[in-house]
Design a protein around this motif. Structure first.
Motif, PDB file in Angstrom:
ATOM      1  N   VAL A 353       0.860  -1.183   0.000  1.00 58.38           N
ATOM      2  CA  VAL A 353       0.000   0.000   0.000  1.00 58.38           C
ATOM      3  C   VAL A 353       0.896   1.232   0.000  1.00 58.38           C
ATOM      4  O   VAL A 353       1.925   1.264   0.694  1.00 58.38           O
ATOM      5  CB  VAL A 353      -0.932   0.000   1.222  1.00 58.38           C
ATOM      6  CG1 VAL A 353      -1.814   1.241   1.242  1.00 58.38           C
ATOM      7  CG2 VAL A 353      -1.806  -1.246   1.224  1.00 58.38           C
ATOM      8  N   ALA A 354       0.523   2.246  -0.770  1.00 60.52           N
ATOM      9  CA  ALA A 354       1.316   3.471  -0.805  1.00 60.52           C
ATOM     10  C   ALA A 354       1.402   4.084   0.590  1.00 60.52           C
ATOM     11  O   ALA A 354       0.449   4.042   1.366  1.00 60.52           O
ATOM     12  CB  ALA A 354       0.694   4.471  -1.788  1.00 60.52           C
ATOM     13  N   ALA A 355       2.552   4.663   0.906  1.00 60.40           N
ATOM     14  CA  ALA A 355       2.809   5.133   2.276  1.00 60.40           C
ATOM     15  C   ALA A 355       1.820   6.217   2.692  1.00 60.40           C
ATOM     16  O   ALA A 355       1.276   6.183   3.806  1.00 60.40           O
ATOM     17  CB  ALA A 355       4.248   5.651   2.370  1.00 60.40           C
ATOM     18  N   ASP A 356       1.564   7.198   1.819  1.00 58.24           N
ATOM     19  CA  ASP A 356       0.635   8.274   2.164  1.00 58.24           C
ATOM     20  C   ASP A 356      -0.770   7.736   2.405  1.00 58.24           C
ATOM     21  O   ASP A 356      -1.481   8.191   3.308  1.00 58.24           O
ATOM     22  CB  ASP A 356       0.610   9.324   1.049  1.00 58.24           C
ATOM     23  CG  ASP A 356       1.947  10.034   0.913  1.00 58.24           C
ATOM     24  OD1 ASP A 356       2.734   9.969   1.882  1.00 58.24           O
ATOM     25  OD2 ASP A 356       2.200  10.631  -0.142  1.00 58.24           O
ATOM     26  N   ALA A 599      -4.212  -2.587  -5.188  1.00 61.35           N
ATOM     27  CA  ALA A 599      -5.654  -2.460  -5.384  1.00 61.35           C
ATOM     28  C   ALA A 599      -6.226  -1.382  -4.469  1.00 61.35           C
ATOM     29  O   ALA A 599      -7.076  -0.571  -4.887  1.00 61.35           O
ATOM     30  CB  ALA A 599      -6.345  -3.806  -5.129  1.00 61.35           C
ATOM     31  N   ILE A 600      -5.762  -1.339  -3.218  1.00 67.93           N
ATOM     32  CA  ILE A 600      -6.226  -0.312  -2.284  1.00 67.93           C
ATOM     33  C   ILE A 600      -5.752   1.065  -2.727  1.00 67.93           C
ATOM     34  O   ILE A 600      -6.518   2.039  -2.712  1.00 67.93           O
ATOM     35  CB  ILE A 600      -5.717  -0.628  -0.873  1.00 67.93           C
ATOM     36  CG1 ILE A 600      -6.249  -1.986  -0.403  1.00 67.93           C
ATOM     37  CG2 ILE A 600      -6.107   0.461   0.104  1.00 67.93           C
ATOM     38  CD1 ILE A 600      -7.729  -2.035  -0.166  1.00 67.93           C
ATOM     39  N   SER A 601      -4.484   1.167  -3.132  1.00 65.84           N
ATOM     40  CA  SER A 601      -3.925   2.462  -3.525  1.00 65.84           C
ATOM     41  C   SER A 601      -4.670   3.048  -4.711  1.00 65.84           C
ATOM     42  O   SER A 601      -5.030   4.227  -4.718  1.00 65.84           O
ATOM     43  CB  SER A 601      -2.433   2.313  -3.849  1.00 65.84           C
ATOM     44  OG  SER A 601      -1.721   1.806  -2.745  1.00 65.84           O
ATOM     45  N   MET A 602      -4.898   2.222  -5.733  1.00 62.99           N
ATOM     46  CA  MET A 602      -5.549   2.723  -6.944  1.00 62.99           C
ATOM     47  C   MET A 602      -6.996   3.127  -6.681  1.00 62.99           C
ATOM     48  O   MET A 602      -7.469   4.159  -7.183  1.00 62.99           O
ATOM     49  CB  MET A 602      -5.504   1.649  -8.037  1.00 62.99           C
ATOM     50  CG  MET A 602      -4.128   1.395  -8.599  1.00 62.99           C
ATOM     51  SD  MET A 602      -4.176   0.195  -9.946  1.00 62.99           S
ATOM     52  CE  MET A 602      -2.488   0.242 -10.499  1.00 62.99           C
TER      53      MET A 602
END
Length: 637
Positions: A353-356, A599-602
């Motif tokens: 997952v992307a950090a931000d 998938a969560i990041s997008m």
């Protein structure tokens, strides 16, 4: 100047509202509820709707929401203080009415809060005006000025390097305790010429006291440590070679034991024949997409092992383990959740997952749970984990759901083709997944025209021609009453992609094709000329669906790609209301195991649904997203 301030329950009952400049607060508040509260995106407590900025505060104990709205061009520094003061006073003043927890009591209750609100607003505005100006810090107020001059004096004997040099002299250590440690202690006093110690009337600084205590400790315990190290080093070592390992099948020449092959028919394993036929012929019964399954054999083995009772744990230990961490009917605070949320954030980042976005997700969960009363047998960890799982499932199920089959049937009634455009960066699998979607549409009885608008990459047209030939072999015209089910529309290389797409749509309309799939060239999100060409293609041809094709392997890069693609389509579009990305195709999902964070990041960054998931190399390796399975894989340790 505030536009409005409203207080309502999470059930939707408006308890009190203040109308300032704005005539109505219904539109902005409804947009806040749809886009933030229902979608579990409350990470920054701020939301922008058209020309307004909305700030909100959640009261999870009494299920209340406090919302203030003002013009986004204004910088109101007192808004945060105002919303905190209003929240505190309103909750304390009407605690009895709110605690009844019934809609009828809230409707019948009289919340006369206008005078109190105006008083708090006036106090907040005045406090922001009388703020004292910031003054520069003087040297006398700094930490350096408070240190005594003696603590900043350094001599050669006080350097830590001297200890390291003395510790390397092994021969001097064996002579006695009055060796290098004692000399290193006495050297600073001799060389510096300064009186040292409280007995001479001079107080030692903190650093000197710590150094002296450390030297005394090393001098006292150094000999014992040397003896223990020496005894360990003198331990006898086993000599000779160990006996060779004996394998279970070692030395056995039995062919039946070593033969792991399966019987074949014409060079093909018999067990694989039926599977290959099923893989080629369809994605599921009736051409339906199967749900994505993120489970693995390791998970099944772990589940079986977890069901077995553990004989090593005692009854007393199990009882204390069960009672450990229980919180009895208390309201959660941020201090209670801080350590758990830190671990959850690191876990999400480890899952790609992307950090931000991981930080925003944890902040949203903290806002959702702060002040909430826990059950008697609920732990902080289980409560936070359950709330995070619910938020992730909600994020993967955004507001708009793309149903291609229904939209294609609507286009058939209008006697016009349904146009889908694929875009994305280089090498993510746009052409391959376009062929998979073509096969899925053919299985559902729709005719497909593939438009080869990638006129830049060498071999792009030949790749689509090969896919068209294989798809035509699977669905020949003879099986569809002489109707051509799949065809390639191409004009070669070096041509204008927008013009080729326009001609392909006109050709599909004349020939009666149901769907047009437009393949575009891969481009990086920072390439302005290519992004302008993509925006032109979408603006001129107005496709029914714009799909962004992205890899499941990327983490932070997925956020950057989606944001810049959307921004480029908006900036370079000539239309008044630009066309943006409608959905996502997530490819190479079979290569990431349980690191499903892309998938969560997008989905989080664009609020767009994941329409298809690519899981392999064959035409049937196409799945629909199963949100609960993805979240289960994401939360797995």
């Amino acid at each position: 100047m505030l536009d409005f301030f409203t207080i309502f329950s999470k059930g939707g009952l408006v308890l009190w509202c203040f109308q300032g400049v704005s005539d109505s607060c219904t539109g902005p508040v409804n947009a806040l509820i749809r886009s933030v509260l229902l979608q579990e995106r409350g990470g920054n407590n701020s939301f922008t709707h058209e020309a307004l900025t909305l700030k909100y505060k959640l009261d999870n104990q009494f299920e209340l929401v406090f919302v203030v709205g003002f013009q986004k061009i204004l910088t109101l520094t007192y808004v945060d203080k105002l919303i905190d003061d209003v929240h505190r006073l309103f909750r304390d003043k009407y605690r009895t009415e709110i605690q009844q927890q019934s809609a009828l009591s809230l409707l019948n209750g009289t919340f006369d809060f206008r005078n109190d609100f105006l008083r708090l607003l006036r106090e907040a505005e005045e406090s922001s005006k009388i703020r004292a100006p910031t003054t520069m810090k003087k040297f006398e107020d700094s930490e350096k000025a408070k240190k005594p001059a003696r603590s900043m004096i350094e001599t050669r004997g006080e350097k830590p390097k001297e200890k390291a040099k003395n510790s390397k002299k092994k021969g001097a250590k064996k002579e006695g305790s009055d060796g290098p440690l004692a000399t290193s202690k006495a050297v600073p006093a001799e060389k510096s010429g300064l009186p040292v110690g409280p007995e001479n009337g001079v107080e030692l600084s903190k650093e000197e006291l710590i150094r002296r205590k450390r030297e005394e400790f090393i001098q006292k315990h150094g000999r014992g440590m040397e003896k223990s190290n020496k005894s360990k080093s003198d331990a006898p070592k086993e000599k000779g070679k160990k006996a060779p390992r004996v394998w279970e099948l070692g030395g056995s020449a039995n062919k039946e034991v070593l033969d792991y092959s399966t019987p074949t028919t014409n060079g093909t394993p018999e067990a694989a024949l039926s599977e290959d036929i099923n893989l080629i012929r369809g994605t599921g019964p009736g051409g339906q997409l199967q749900d994505l399954d993120c489970s693995s054999s390791d998970d099944e083995g772990a589940a079986q092992n977890s069901t077995k009772p553990s004989a090593t744990k005692g009854t007393l230990g199990g009882m204390f383990g069960m009672l450990k961490g229980l919180v009895g009917s208390k309201s959660l605070s941020r201090e209670d959740m801080e350590s758990v949320l830190d671990k959850m954030r690191d876990h999400l980042i480890a899952k790609n997952v992307a950090a931000d976005i991981a930080v925003q997700l944890c902040e949203s969960v903290a806002n959702k749970l702060e002040g909430k009363v826990m059950g008697t047998f609920s732990t902080v960890t289980s409560t936070v984990k359950q709330a995070l799982q619910e938020s992730l499932v909600q994020i993967l199920q955004p507001q708009r759901r793309v149903d291609m089959l229904r939209d294609i049937m609507d286009a058939q009634r209008r006697q016009c083709p349904y146009v889908v455009t694929f875009c994305g960066v280089n090498g993510v699998g746009k052409s391959t997944n376009l062929a998979k979607i073509s096969f899925w549409l053919l299985e559902n009885g729709f005719s497909v025209l593939i438009a080869a608008c990638d006129t830049f990459r060498a071999g792009a047209v030949e790749q689509l021609r090969t896919h068209t030939r294989r798809l035509s072999a699977l669905h020949p015209p003879e099986k569809h009453a002489g109707r051509t089910m799949v065809q390639l529309f191409e004009k070669g290389y070096g041509k204008d992609a927008a013009g080729i797409a326009m001609e392909a749509i006109a050709f599909a309309r004349n020939q009666g094709f149901d769907v047009v799939l437009v393949d575009t060239a891969g481009r990086m999100q920072d390439n302005a000329p290519l992004m302008t060409a993509l925006a032109k293609l979408i603006t001129v041809n107005t496709p029914d669906l714009v799909l962004f094709v992205g890899e499941a392997l990327v983490g932070n890069e997925a956020v950057d790609q989606l944001v810049k693609f959307n921004r480029a389509l908006a900036d370079h579009s000539m239309a008044q209301t630009p066309r943006l990305i409608d959905g996502i195709v997530l490819t190479k999902f079979d290569t990431i195991d349980d690191k499903v964070g892309a998938a969560i990041s997008m989905t989080y960054i664009t609020s767009k649904p994941i329409v298809f998931v690519g899981t392999g190399q064959t035409y049937c390796d196409l799945r629909s997203l199963n949100a609960k399975a993805v979240v289960a894989a994401l939360m797995k340790a």
